[in-house]
Design a protein around this motif. Structure first.
Motif, PDB file in Angstrom:
ATOM      1  N   UNK A  43       0.830  -1.201   0.000  1.00 48.16           N
ATOM      2  CA  UNK A  43       0.000   0.000   0.000  1.00 48.16           C
ATOM      3  C   UNK A  43       0.869   1.258   0.000  1.00 48.16           C
ATOM      4  N   UNK A  44       0.316   2.319  -0.569  1.00 54.08           N
ATOM      5  CA  UNK A  44       1.057   3.573  -0.688  1.00 54.08           C
ATOM      6  C   UNK A  44       0.184   4.743  -0.270  1.00 54.08           C
ATOM      7  N   UNK A  45       0.756   5.644   0.519  1.00 57.10           N
ATOM      8  CA  UNK A  45       0.055   6.872   0.885  1.00 57.10           C
ATOM      9  C   UNK A  45       0.182   7.817  -0.303  1.00 57.10           C
ATOM     10  N   UNK A  46      -0.919   8.034  -0.989  1.00 57.06           N
ATOM     11  CA  UNK A  46      -0.901   8.888  -2.178  1.00 57.06           C
ATOM     12  C   UNK A  46      -1.029  10.354  -1.794  1.00 57.06           C
ATOM     13  N   UNK A  47      -1.926  10.651  -0.869  1.00 57.50           N
ATOM     14  CA  UNK A  47      -2.068  11.995  -0.314  1.00 57.50           C
ATOM     15  C   UNK A  47      -1.970  11.869   1.196  1.00 57.50           C
ATOM     16  N   UNK A  48      -1.242  12.762   1.819  1.00 58.96           N
ATOM     17  CA  UNK A  48      -1.103  12.738   3.267  1.00 58.96           C
ATOM     18  C   UNK A  48      -1.597  14.050   3.859  1.00 58.96           C
ATOM     19  N   UNK A  49      -2.384  13.932   4.898  1.00 57.71           N
ATOM     20  CA  UNK A  49      -2.953  15.067   5.633  1.00 57.71           C
ATOM     21  C   UNK A  49      -3.577  16.084   4.677  1.00 57.71           C
ATOM     22  N   UNK A  50      -4.439  15.590   3.807  1.00 60.45           N
ATOM     23  CA  UNK A  50      -5.053  16.440   2.789  1.00 60.45           C
ATOM     24  C   UNK A  50      -6.561  16.534   2.971  1.00 60.45           C
ATOM     25  N   UNK A  51      -7.115  17.609   2.480  1.00 58.33           N
ATOM     26  CA  UNK A  51      -8.558  17.750   2.370  1.00 58.33           C
ATOM     27  C   UNK A  51      -8.948  17.020   1.089  1.00 58.33           C
ATOM     28  N   UNK A  52      -9.565  15.873   1.219  1.00 52.50           N
ATOM     29  CA  UNK A  52      -9.928  15.065   0.061  1.00 52.50           C
ATOM     30  C   UNK A  52     -11.329  15.360  -0.451  1.00 52.50           C
ATOM     31  N   UNK A  53     -11.975  16.377   0.092  1.00 50.21           N
ATOM     32  CA  UNK A  53     -13.346  16.670  -0.334  1.00 50.21           C
ATOM     33  C   UNK A  53     -13.421  17.035  -1.816  1.00 50.21           C
ATOM     34  N   UNK A  54     -12.315  17.486  -2.392  1.00 52.29           N
ATOM     35  CA  UNK A  54     -12.302  17.820  -3.816  1.00 52.29           C
ATOM     36  C   UNK A  54     -12.138  16.578  -4.687  1.00 52.29           C
ATOM     37  N   UNK A  55     -11.942  15.420  -4.071  1.00 54.94           N
ATOM     38  CA  UNK A  55     -11.759  14.161  -4.797  1.00 54.94           C
ATOM     39  C   UNK A  55     -12.925  13.192  -4.599  1.00 54.94           C
ATOM     40  N   UNK A  56     -14.005  13.650  -3.991  1.00 59.63           N
ATOM     41  CA  UNK A  56     -15.122  12.757  -3.696  1.00 59.63           C
ATOM     42  C   UNK A  56     -15.630  12.072  -4.959  1.00 59.63           C
ATOM     43  N   UNK A  57     -15.870  12.818  -5.999  1.00 57.12           N
ATOM     44  CA  UNK A  57     -16.404  12.241  -7.233  1.00 57.12           C
ATOM     45  C   UNK A  57     -15.471  11.179  -7.799  1.00 57.12           C
ATOM     46  N   UNK A  58     -14.182  11.482  -7.869  1.00 56.72           N
ATOM     47  CA  UNK A  58     -13.203  10.556  -8.429  1.00 56.72           C
ATOM     48  C   UNK A  58     -13.061   9.297  -7.572  1.00 56.72           C
ATOM     49  N   UNK A  59     -13.011   9.469  -6.254  1.00 52.07           N
ATOM     50  CA  UNK A  59     -12.844   8.320  -5.370  1.00 52.07           C
ATOM     51  C   UNK A  59     -14.090   7.439  -5.355  1.00 52.07           C
ATOM     52  N   UNK A  60     -15.252   8.065  -5.357  1.00 50.31           N
ATOM     53  CA  UNK A  60     -16.495   7.299  -5.381  1.00 50.31           C
ATOM     54  C   UNK A  60     -16.602   6.488  -6.674  1.00 50.31           C
ATOM     55  N   UNK A  61     -16.265   7.128  -7.780  1.00 51.06           N
ATOM     56  CA  UNK A  61     -16.297   6.446  -9.071  1.00 51.06           C
ATOM     57  C   UNK A  61     -15.293   5.296  -9.108  1.00 51.06           C
ATOM     58  N   UNK A  62     -14.089   5.527  -8.587  1.00 52.78           N
ATOM     59  CA  UNK A  62     -13.064   4.475  -8.574  1.00 52.78           C
ATOM     60  C   UNK A  62     -13.530   3.285  -7.739  1.00 52.78           C
ATOM     61  N   UNK A  63     -14.159   3.547  -6.622  1.00 49.35           N
ATOM     62  CA  UNK A  63     -14.654   2.459  -5.782  1.00 49.35           C
ATOM     63  C   UNK A  63     -15.789   1.707  -6.481  1.00 49.35           C
ATOM     64  N   UNK A  64     -16.732   2.434  -7.034  1.00 55.90           N
ATOM     65  CA  UNK A  64     -17.867   1.794  -7.695  1.00 55.90           C
ATOM     66  C   UNK A  64     -17.449   0.986  -8.914  1.00 55.90           C
ATOM     67  N   UNK A  65     -16.476   1.474  -9.663  1.00 59.60           N
ATOM     68  CA  UNK A  65     -16.021   0.787 -10.875  1.00 59.60           C
ATOM     69  C   UNK A  65     -14.913  -0.234 -10.607  1.00 59.60           C
ATOM     70  N   UNK A  66     -14.401  -0.246  -9.390  1.00 61.53           N
ATOM     71  CA  UNK A  66     -13.310  -1.158  -9.070  1.00 61.53           C
ATOM     72  C   UNK A  66     -11.997  -0.774  -9.735  1.00 61.53           C
ATOM     73  N   UNK A  67     -11.844   0.503 -10.066  1.00 52.86           N
ATOM     74  CA  UNK A  67     -10.638   0.969 -10.745  1.00 52.86           C
ATOM     75  C   UNK A  67      -9.405   0.788  -9.874  1.00 52.86           C
TER      76      UNK A  67
END
Length: 162
Positions: A125-149
């Motif tokens: 596993x790799x820490x891609x972002x550390x101590x970040x506000x990820x609220x700007x990535x909600x759409x991308x992360x949700x899509x990645x999870x739903x699509x299994x990307x």
């Protein structure tokens, strides 16, 4: 926390109104108070039933996205994004996490910064972002999870309430 107590707290943090109790959504551990009147930039208000989290939800998130992000721990403050699994083609992951537009994804646009991401993702596993506000990535992360990307976990930053 009762609905009446939740409405009182909501009115302290958002434009006060005679909030219609039937509009509130009980999500188990938290209340969601959709904005009863159109307000640019404001979707609603999330309030944990223990009172620990009070979050205004911007208009960039619909309620489904807001629920998902809150339940993942993304909206509560700084956190780490840890990539736990990804495809052999790292470009799709890098494109998504660098917010490369859909029309440009997969083109392997030369960028010296991409090399550090390739290296990072080659050791999971790799820490891609550390101590970040990820609220700007909600759409991308949700899509990645739903699509299994790719697979990931969200880790609250130390000192932040989870």
């Amino acid at each position: 926390m009762t609905l009446a107590e939740g409405i009182a707290i909501r009115n302290q943090h958002m434009p006060p109104c005679d909030y219609p109790p039937g509009l509130a959504i009980d999500r188990g551990g938290y209340w969601f108070f959709p904005n009863p009147t159109p307000w640019v930039g404001l979707q609603g208000f999330i309030l944990s039933k223990d009172g620990a989290h009070q979050i205004c939800v911007g208009s960039g998130l619909n309620s489904e996205m807001a629920f998902w992000a809150y339940e993942k721990g993304i909206l509560q403050g700084p956190c780490d994004l840890i990539i736990t699994a990804c495809p052999d083609d790292l470009d799709i992951v890098v494109d998504i996490l660098t917010k490369t537009g859909p029309a440009q994804r997969g083109l392997k646009i030369p960028n010296r910064g991409r090399e550090k991401f390739y290296h990072l993702l080659s050791h999971l596993p790799a820490v891609f972002f550390s101590q970040q506000d990820l609220s700007f990535y909600v759409s991308e992360l949700m899509e990645a999870e739903q699509n299994g990307t790719f697979s990931f976990v969200i880790r609250p930053w130390p000192g932040r309430e989870s």
